[in-house]
Motif scaffolding. Structure first.
Motif, PDB file in Angstrom:
ATOM      1  N   ASP A 156       1.135  -1.427   0.229  1.00 43.02           N
ATOM      2  CA  ASP A 156      -0.292   0.108  -0.005  1.00 43.02           C
ATOM      3  C   ASP A 156       0.982   0.784  -0.217  1.00 43.02           C
ATOM      4  O   ASP A 156       1.660   1.207   1.156  1.00 43.02           O
ATOM      5  CB  ASP A 156      -0.925  -0.061   1.003  1.00 43.02           C
ATOM      6  CG  ASP A 156      -1.845   1.712   1.074  1.00 43.02           C
ATOM      7  OD1 ASP A 156      -1.066   1.858   0.743  1.00 43.02           O
ATOM      8  OD2 ASP A 156      -3.198   0.801   1.798  1.00 43.02           O
ATOM      9  N   ASN A 157       0.827   2.271  -0.834  1.00 42.97           N
ATOM     10  CA  ASN A 157       2.136   2.929  -1.129  1.00 42.97           C
ATOM     11  C   ASN A 157       1.765   3.928  -0.025  1.00 42.97           C
ATOM     12  O   ASN A 157       2.128   4.807   0.109  1.00 42.97           O
ATOM     13  CB  ASN A 157       1.597   3.351  -2.302  1.00 42.97           C
ATOM     14  CG  ASN A 157       2.439   2.778  -4.034  1.00 42.97           C
ATOM     15  OD1 ASN A 157       3.039   1.929  -3.382  1.00 42.97           O
ATOM     16  ND2 ASN A 157       2.108   2.805  -4.690  1.00 42.97           N
ATOM     17  N   ALA A 158       0.505   4.048  -0.151  1.00 46.06           N
ATOM     18  CA  ALA A 158      -0.415   5.507   1.169  1.00 46.06           C
ATOM     19  C   ALA A 158       0.300   5.381   2.464  1.00 46.06           C
ATOM     20  O   ALA A 158       0.411   6.189   3.182  1.00 46.06           O
ATOM     21  CB  ALA A 158      -1.624   5.992   0.862  1.00 46.06           C
ATOM     22  N   LYS A 159       0.302   4.100   2.884  1.00 49.24           N
ATOM     23  CA  LYS A 159       0.517   3.289   4.355  1.00 49.24           C
ATOM     24  C   LYS A 159       1.724   2.845   4.335  1.00 49.24           C
ATOM     25  O   LYS A 159       2.039   2.778   5.215  1.00 49.24           O
ATOM     26  CB  LYS A 159      -0.323   2.491   4.596  1.00 49.24           C
ATOM     27  CG  LYS A 159      -1.712   2.730   4.928  1.00 49.24           C
ATOM     28  CD  LYS A 159      -2.379   1.820   5.089  1.00 49.24           C
ATOM     29  CE  LYS A 159      -4.240   1.854   4.943  1.00 49.24           C
ATOM     30  NZ  LYS A 159      -5.356   1.458   5.598  1.00 49.24           N
ATOM     31  N   LYS A 160       3.159   3.003   2.899  1.00 53.88           N
ATOM     32  CA  LYS A 160       3.857   2.425   2.845  1.00 53.88           C
ATOM     33  C   LYS A 160       3.739   1.158   4.024  1.00 53.88           C
ATOM     34  O   LYS A 160       4.759   0.849   4.465  1.00 53.88           O
ATOM     35  CB  LYS A 160       4.703   3.240   3.931  1.00 53.88           C
ATOM     36  CG  LYS A 160       5.632   4.786   3.197  1.00 53.88           C
ATOM     37  CD  LYS A 160       5.489   4.591   2.093  1.00 53.88           C
ATOM     38  CE  LYS A 160       5.776   6.370   1.427  1.00 53.88           C
ATOM     39  NZ  LYS A 160       6.426   7.010   2.198  1.00 53.88           N
ATOM     40  N   SER A 161       2.843  -0.088   3.713  1.00 54.40           N
ATOM     41  CA  SER A 161       2.948  -1.186   4.654  1.00 54.40           C
ATOM     42  C   SER A 161       3.092  -2.145   3.217  1.00 54.40           C
ATOM     43  O   SER A 161       2.617  -2.363   1.729  1.00 54.40           O
ATOM     44  CB  SER A 161       1.124  -1.011   4.767  1.00 54.40           C
ATOM     45  OG  SER A 161       1.145  -0.012   5.841  1.00 54.40           O
ATOM     46  N   LEU A 162       3.506  -2.958   4.001  1.00 50.02           N
ATOM     47  CA  LEU A 162       3.444  -4.719   3.090  1.00 50.02           C
ATOM     48  C   LEU A 162       2.227  -5.382   3.762  1.00 50.02           C
ATOM     49  O   LEU A 162       2.598  -5.628   4.978  1.00 50.02           O
ATOM     50  CB  LEU A 162       5.212  -4.614   2.979  1.00 50.02           C
ATOM     51  CG  LEU A 162       5.466  -6.252   2.560  1.00 50.02           C
ATOM     52  CD1 LEU A 162       5.751  -6.098   1.086  1.00 50.02           C
ATOM     53  CD2 LEU A 162       7.081  -6.673   3.300  1.00 50.02           C
ATOM     54  N   TYR A 163       2.569  -6.001   2.589  1.00 49.67           N
ATOM     55  CA  TYR A 163       1.416  -7.685   3.132  1.00 49.67           C
ATOM     56  C   TYR A 163       2.025  -8.609   2.292  1.00 49.67           C
ATOM     57  O   TYR A 163       2.589  -8.621   1.538  1.00 49.67           O
ATOM     58  CB  TYR A 163      -0.213  -7.104   2.576  1.00 49.67           C
ATOM     59  CG  TYR A 163      -1.080  -5.780   3.730  1.00 49.67           C
ATOM     60  CD1 TYR A 163      -0.675  -5.051   2.018  1.00 49.67           C
ATOM     61  CD2 TYR A 163      -1.052  -5.705   4.216  1.00 49.67           C
ATOM     62  CE1 TYR A 163      -1.175  -3.305   2.610  1.00 49.67           C
ATOM     63  CE2 TYR A 163      -1.235  -3.918   4.982  1.00 49.67           C
ATOM     64  CZ  TYR A 163      -1.281  -3.368   3.796  1.00 49.67           C
ATOM     65  OH  TYR A 163      -2.255  -2.201   4.413  1.00 49.67           O
ATOM     66  N   LEU A 164       1.298  -9.936   3.186  1.00 50.34           N
ATOM     67  CA  LEU A 164       1.453 -11.432   2.375  1.00 50.34           C
ATOM     68  C   LEU A 164       0.193 -11.866   2.876  1.00 50.34           C
ATOM     69  O   LEU A 164       0.367 -12.554   3.664  1.00 50.34           O
ATOM     70  CB  LEU A 164       2.965 -12.116   3.034  1.00 50.34           C
ATOM     71  CG  LEU A 164       2.900 -13.402   2.348  1.00 50.34           C
ATOM     72  CD1 LEU A 164       3.893 -13.016   1.533  1.00 50.34           C
ATOM     73  CD2 LEU A 164       3.747 -14.188   3.791  1.00 50.34           C
ATOM     74  N   GLN A 165      -0.164 -12.273   2.032  1.00 49.74           N
ATOM     75  CA  GLN A 165      -1.440 -12.963   1.774  1.00 49.74           C
ATOM     76  C   GLN A 165      -1.105 -15.105   1.377  1.00 49.74           C
ATOM     77  O   GLN A 165      -0.263 -14.841   0.449  1.00 49.74           O
ATOM     78  CB  GLN A 165      -2.343 -12.948   0.876  1.00 49.74           C
ATOM     79  CG  GLN A 165      -3.835 -13.742   1.037  1.00 49.74           C
ATOM     80  CD  GLN A 165      -4.722 -13.661   2.351  1.00 49.74           C
ATOM     81  OE1 GLN A 165      -4.618 -12.371   2.058  1.00 49.74           O
ATOM     82  NE2 GLN A 165      -5.010 -14.666   1.912  1.00 49.74           N
ATOM     83  N   MET A 166      -1.095 -15.246   2.730  1.00 45.41           N
ATOM     84  CA  MET A 166      -1.010 -16.892   2.161  1.00 45.41           C
ATOM     85  C   MET A 166      -2.098 -17.553   2.643  1.00 45.41           C
ATOM     86  O   MET A 166      -2.923 -17.452   3.358  1.00 45.41           O
ATOM     87  CB  MET A 166       0.105 -17.019   3.666  1.00 45.41           C
ATOM     88  CG  MET A 166       1.221 -16.221   3.738  1.00 45.41           C
ATOM     89  SD  MET A 166       2.381 -16.622   5.517  1.00 45.41           S
ATOM     90  CE  MET A 166       0.976 -16.630   6.870  1.00 45.41           C
ATOM     91  N   ASN A 167      -1.879 -18.599   1.577  1.00 42.09           N
ATOM     92  CA  ASN A 167      -3.247 -19.882   1.300  1.00 42.09           C
ATOM     93  C   ASN A 167      -2.924 -21.173   0.852  1.00 42.09           C
ATOM     94  O   ASN A 167      -1.999 -20.724   0.783  1.00 42.09           O
ATOM     95  CB  ASN A 167      -4.042 -19.211  -0.216  1.00 42.09           C
ATOM     96  CG  ASN A 167      -4.613 -17.662  -0.297  1.00 42.09           C
ATOM     97  OD1 ASN A 167      -4.897 -16.953   1.136  1.00 42.09           O
ATOM     98  ND2 ASN A 167      -4.959 -17.106  -1.197  1.00 42.09           N
ATOM     99  N   SER A 168      -3.501 -22.066   1.354  1.00 43.52           N
ATOM    100  CA  SER A 168      -3.301 -23.461   0.834  1.00 43.52           C
ATOM    101  C   SER A 168      -2.456 -23.457   1.864  1.00 43.52           C
ATOM    102  O   SER A 168      -0.989 -24.235   1.697  1.00 43.52           O
ATOM    103  CB  SER A 168      -3.263 -23.841  -0.090  1.00 43.52           C
ATOM    104  OG  SER A 168      -4.600 -23.323  -1.091  1.00 43.52           O
ATOM    105  N   LEU A 169      -2.325 -22.870   3.134  1.00 46.01           N
ATOM    106  CA  LEU A 169      -1.182 -23.010   3.919  1.00 46.01           C
ATOM    107  C   LEU A 169      -0.754 -24.195   5.094  1.00 46.01           C
ATOM    108  O   LEU A 169      -1.683 -25.841   4.821  1.00 46.01           O
ATOM    109  CB  LEU A 169      -1.150 -22.358   5.902  1.00 46.01           C
ATOM    110  CG  LEU A 169      -1.204 -21.134   5.265  1.00 46.01           C
ATOM    111  CD1 LEU A 169      -1.606 -20.285   6.110  1.00 46.01           C
ATOM    112  CD2 LEU A 169       0.297 -20.562   5.479  1.00 46.01           C
ATOM    113  N   LYS A 170      -0.296 -24.770   4.778  1.00 46.65           N
ATOM    114  CA  LYS A 170       1.224 -25.823   4.973  1.00 46.65           C
ATOM    115  C   LYS A 170       1.539 -26.127   6.031  1.00 46.65           C
ATOM    116  O   LYS A 170       2.244 -25.021   6.801  1.00 46.65           O
ATOM    117  CB  LYS A 170       1.863 -26.767   3.273  1.00 46.65           C
ATOM    118  CG  LYS A 170       1.249 -26.264   2.664  1.00 46.65           C
ATOM    119  CD  LYS A 170       2.404 -27.454   1.358  1.00 46.65           C
ATOM    120  CE  LYS A 170       1.818 -26.802   0.131  1.00 46.65           C
ATOM    121  NZ  LYS A 170       3.037 -26.940  -0.810  1.00 46.65           N
TER     122      LYS A 170
END
Length: 124
Positions: A73-87
């Motif tokens: 998110d450029n405005a929030k200077k934030s980083l995300y990691l969406q993790m699906n199908s976790l093992k």
């Protein structure tokens, strides 16, 4: 010194999803790239995913391709990691990292800012 603060870890079951977040302590922080690394007990810290802040180029470890998505998110200077199908093998402490100069996106030693980490545990 800028701090990176991660959130979103937890205990889930195999097949579930989690979303990790990372934000710098100073909104004026400017990075060339940000990424996620993980470290399981007794193992080295490994690259997971990274994104170049300008242009949005991404890179993923083979083990997470198709399951994890990194975004920003450029405005929030934030980083995300969406993790699906976790093992269960995804269980580790996940670290957010940032670099304020040009680097190789998967080169751990080239990142110069690190968060404290957030625990992700996936039960079978």
């Amino acid at each position: 010194q800028v701090q990176l603060v991660e959130s979103g870890g937890g205990l889930v079951q195999a097949g579930d999803s989690l979303r990790l977040s990372c934000a710098p302590s100073e909104r004026t922080f400017s990075s060339y790239a940000m990424g996620w690394f993980r470290q399981a007990p007794g193992k080295e810290r490994d690259f997971v995913a990274a994104i170049r802040w300008i242009g949005g180029t991404t890179k993923y470890a083979d083990s997470v391709k198709g399951r994890f998505t990194i975004s920003k998110d450029n405005a929030k200077k934030s980083l995300y990691l969406q993790m699906n199908s976790l093992k269960p093998e995804d269980s580790a402490v996940y670290y957010c990292a940032a670099a304020d100069r040009r680097i190789g996106l998967d080169e751990l030693e080239e990142y110069n800012y690190w968060g404290q980490g957030t625990q992700v545990t996936v039960s079978s």
